[in-house]
Write a protein that holds these residues in place. Sequence first.
Motif, PDB file in Angstrom:
ATOM      1  N   SER A 114      35.627  49.697  50.346  1.00 33.61           N
ATOM      2  CA  SER A 114      35.800  49.407  48.918  1.00 33.61           C
ATOM      3  C   SER A 114      34.673  49.967  48.056  1.00 33.61           C
ATOM      4  O   SER A 114      34.568  49.626  46.876  1.00 33.61           O
ATOM      5  CB  SER A 114      35.908  47.896  48.699  1.00 33.61           C
ATOM      6  N   MET A 115      33.828  50.811  48.634  1.00 33.17           N
ATOM      7  CA  MET A 115      32.662  51.327  47.921  1.00 33.17           C
ATOM      8  C   MET A 115      33.055  51.951  46.580  1.00 33.17           C
ATOM      9  O   MET A 115      33.941  52.807  46.504  1.00 33.17           O
ATOM     10  CB  MET A 115      31.940  52.379  48.783  1.00 33.17           C
ATOM     11  N   GLY A 116      32.395  51.490  45.507  1.00 34.58           N
ATOM     12  CA  GLY A 116      32.675  51.991  44.172  1.00 34.58           C
ATOM     13  C   GLY A 116      33.879  51.352  43.512  1.00 34.58           C
ATOM     14  O   GLY A 116      34.155  51.606  42.334  1.00 34.58           O
ATOM     15  N   ARG A 117      34.591  50.494  44.252  1.00 33.06           N
ATOM     16  CA  ARG A 117      35.801  49.859  43.711  1.00 33.06           C
ATOM     17  C   ARG A 117      35.836  48.382  44.108  1.00 33.06           C
ATOM     18  O   ARG A 117      36.891  47.823  44.362  1.00 33.06           O
ATOM     19  CB  ARG A 117      37.056  50.568  44.227  1.00 33.06           C
ATOM     20  N   HIS A 118      34.659  47.763  44.214  1.00 33.40           N
ATOM     21  CA  HIS A 118      34.610  46.371  44.646  1.00 33.40           C
ATOM     22  C   HIS A 118      35.393  45.474  43.689  1.00 33.40           C
ATOM     23  O   HIS A 118      35.180  45.515  42.477  1.00 33.40           O
ATOM     24  CB  HIS A 118      33.167  45.872  44.705  1.00 33.40           C
ATOM     25  N   VAL A 127      30.745  40.323  42.616  1.00 27.16           N
ATOM     26  CA  VAL A 127      31.664  40.957  43.569  1.00 27.16           C
ATOM     27  C   VAL A 127      32.421  39.862  44.315  1.00 27.16           C
ATOM     28  O   VAL A 127      31.835  38.884  44.775  1.00 27.16           O
ATOM     29  CB  VAL A 127      30.896  41.837  44.572  1.00 27.16           C
ATOM     30  N   ASP A 128      33.740  40.043  44.436  1.00 28.18           N
ATOM     31  CA  ASP A 128      34.569  39.099  45.179  1.00 28.18           C
ATOM     32  C   ASP A 128      34.562  39.522  46.649  1.00 28.18           C
ATOM     33  O   ASP A 128      35.410  40.294  47.097  1.00 28.18           O
ATOM     34  CB  ASP A 128      35.995  39.099  44.611  1.00 28.18           C
ATOM     35  N   TRP A 129      33.567  39.033  47.394  1.00 32.13           N
ATOM     36  CA  TRP A 129      33.391  39.481  48.783  1.00 32.13           C
ATOM     37  C   TRP A 129      34.551  39.062  49.670  1.00 32.13           C
ATOM     38  O   TRP A 129      34.877  39.760  50.637  1.00 32.13           O
ATOM     39  CB  TRP A 129      32.074  38.952  49.330  1.00 32.13           C
ATOM     40  N   LYS A 130      35.181  37.949  49.356  1.00 31.37           N
ATOM     41  CA  LYS A 130      36.341  37.535  50.144  1.00 31.37           C
ATOM     42  C   LYS A 130      37.472  38.539  49.977  1.00 31.37           C
ATOM     43  O   LYS A 130      38.133  38.919  50.948  1.00 31.37           O
ATOM     44  CB  LYS A 130      36.800  36.141  49.712  1.00 31.37           C
ATOM     45  N   ALA A 131      37.690  39.005  48.728  1.00 33.77           N
ATOM     46  CA  ALA A 131      38.722  40.000  48.479  1.00 33.77           C
ATOM     47  C   ALA A 131      38.367  41.337  49.131  1.00 33.77           C
ATOM     48  O   ALA A 131      39.252  42.071  49.598  1.00 33.77           O
ATOM     49  CB  ALA A 131      38.925  40.181  46.981  1.00 33.77           C
ATOM     50  N   VAL A 132      37.073  41.672  49.167  1.00 34.06           N
ATOM     51  CA  VAL A 132      36.624  42.896  49.828  1.00 34.06           C
ATOM     52  C   VAL A 132      37.021  42.868  51.299  1.00 34.06           C
ATOM     53  O   VAL A 132      37.586  43.823  51.842  1.00 34.06           O
ATOM     54  CB  VAL A 132      35.097  43.075  49.673  1.00 34.06           C
ATOM     55  N   ALA A 133      36.735  41.731  51.965  1.00 35.60           N
ATOM     56  CA  ALA A 133      37.050  41.601  53.390  1.00 35.60           C
ATOM     57  C   ALA A 133      38.553  41.569  53.629  1.00 35.60           C
ATOM     58  O   ALA A 133      39.060  42.195  54.584  1.00 35.60           O
ATOM     59  CB  ALA A 133      36.401  40.339  53.951  1.00 35.60           C
TER      60      ALA A 133
END
Length: 527
Positions: A114-118, A127-133
């Motif tokens: 998700s780099m650059g589009r977190h 940053v929504d880290w849960k959504a990233v994962a």
Amino acid sequence: MTVDERTQQPASPEATLWELHDITKVFPGVRANDGISMVLHAGQIHGLLGENGCGKSTLIKILSGVQQPDSGELRHRGRPVTMATPAAARAQGVATVYQEFSLIPHLTVAENISMGRHPRRRGGLLVDWKAVATGAGAILAELGLDIDPQTRVADLSVAEQQLVEIAKALSQQATLLILDEPTTALGQQEITLLHGLLRRLRSRGVAILYISHRLDEVVELVDSFTVLRQGKVASASGQTRLDVGEIVTAMIGQDVGEHYPKERNATDQVVLTARGLQTATRVRGVDLDLRRGEVLGLGGVIGSGRTEIARALFGADPLTGGEIAVDGRPLRLRGPQDAIRAGIALVPENRKYDGLFFNFAAGPNITMARLGAVRRGLLFDHGKERATAQRYITDLEVTPAAAAKTVNLISGGNQQKVLIARWLFTGSRIVILDEPTQGIDIGAKLAVYRLINELTRAGHAVVMISSDHNELLAMSDRIAIVKHGRVTAIRPADQVSHTDLVSAAEAPHQHPVPADNPLTVSTGESR
């Protein structure tokens, strides 16, 4: 070698997604692209083929917005477009996976994808880290990859990193996916997985531009292709049959004859014996014999232990058990220096990081493992080093530029020959080649194959690891099938199939070797 008799069938003009019209790009002293025209259709996999230096990389950089053409035009769905930056290309639906990784090693898989589009929360402040994962897990699942999104990229294998690169590109919802040598670091299982994914993407209307030196896999995958030679289109879509031999002729400009020019030089004289080899890096009770003048292939899936066996034979990974003998004499193998003194050489899989000194020209790279031979008393003899380098550059047909240029500025095929020259200079009689043609073009591959023939003709013995099954089957005299760090069987190459190299490695009991076969190697493993 004919693989497929099909003729290319371009899609209908209504499906045209991208057009390159008369693209020209000139750098100082070289015309990288010279009036190139090409059409990419939605729902098609289009191959872009040619030797190193033919202009492929420049062309995909133009499509990716990294570089702009000096003249010519790009058209997207029939309309002229200018892509001044990579971000502009991505906005047009172009996603590119380059041969060199663009991942950040100390970040996780999810963070890289998700780099650059977190995704953000709380009004974009966090940053929504849960959504990233979750997003990374979804794309990895679509690829069929069993990779934890929270794993650091640095902890992944080279093959896994390549697949993460592709997952990163696919996460951008691209309508044009450009893949530059995507299978270089992959084994057959991963290649099959990737090709299945690409066919699914094709069925959804994605256009795919596929660049690869593995022509056997190209003819099985692509719908159409363009061949470049010296910056120009040598064969436009539909002009050449989807056939390995005809593609090679178009790429090189002449009929090269046999794609795999194998010579049979094996003798019955055993030059190396390994019994019960064990290391802390998963080598588990390996037994094998290597004969003068033969090519012994190590076959199996990525992670089966092929490279670990090579490193054990070279002393790069310390032995925790077993013994090695060279010419019948036990070898006390405490490290690579002992192997080198015994005449054993290793050309590693990753020549950039484990083999070459990129800030040196060919001379220092060739003499590095035997500096004593280029000394005059206590002083280093630069003239002798230059003469030595020139001899190998001539004998192995390395580009003359290698004498003065640092090796990072010469092609992959020439780099590989410089590495082999190093070990010939040490007097090595046993040469271990780990993925010797990885990432190099067909002309350079043929040069490596001819060099292997020259080695065996001169009485050298070769151990070869290759994830290109066609190459392994064609260039080996015998093949040792490797599973979980063990050699489960050794058979003549003509008695081994593609299926054996994958399924036999996973389930050797399904392919038993006759008990009276003298080439069978017992490992003590239950069959």
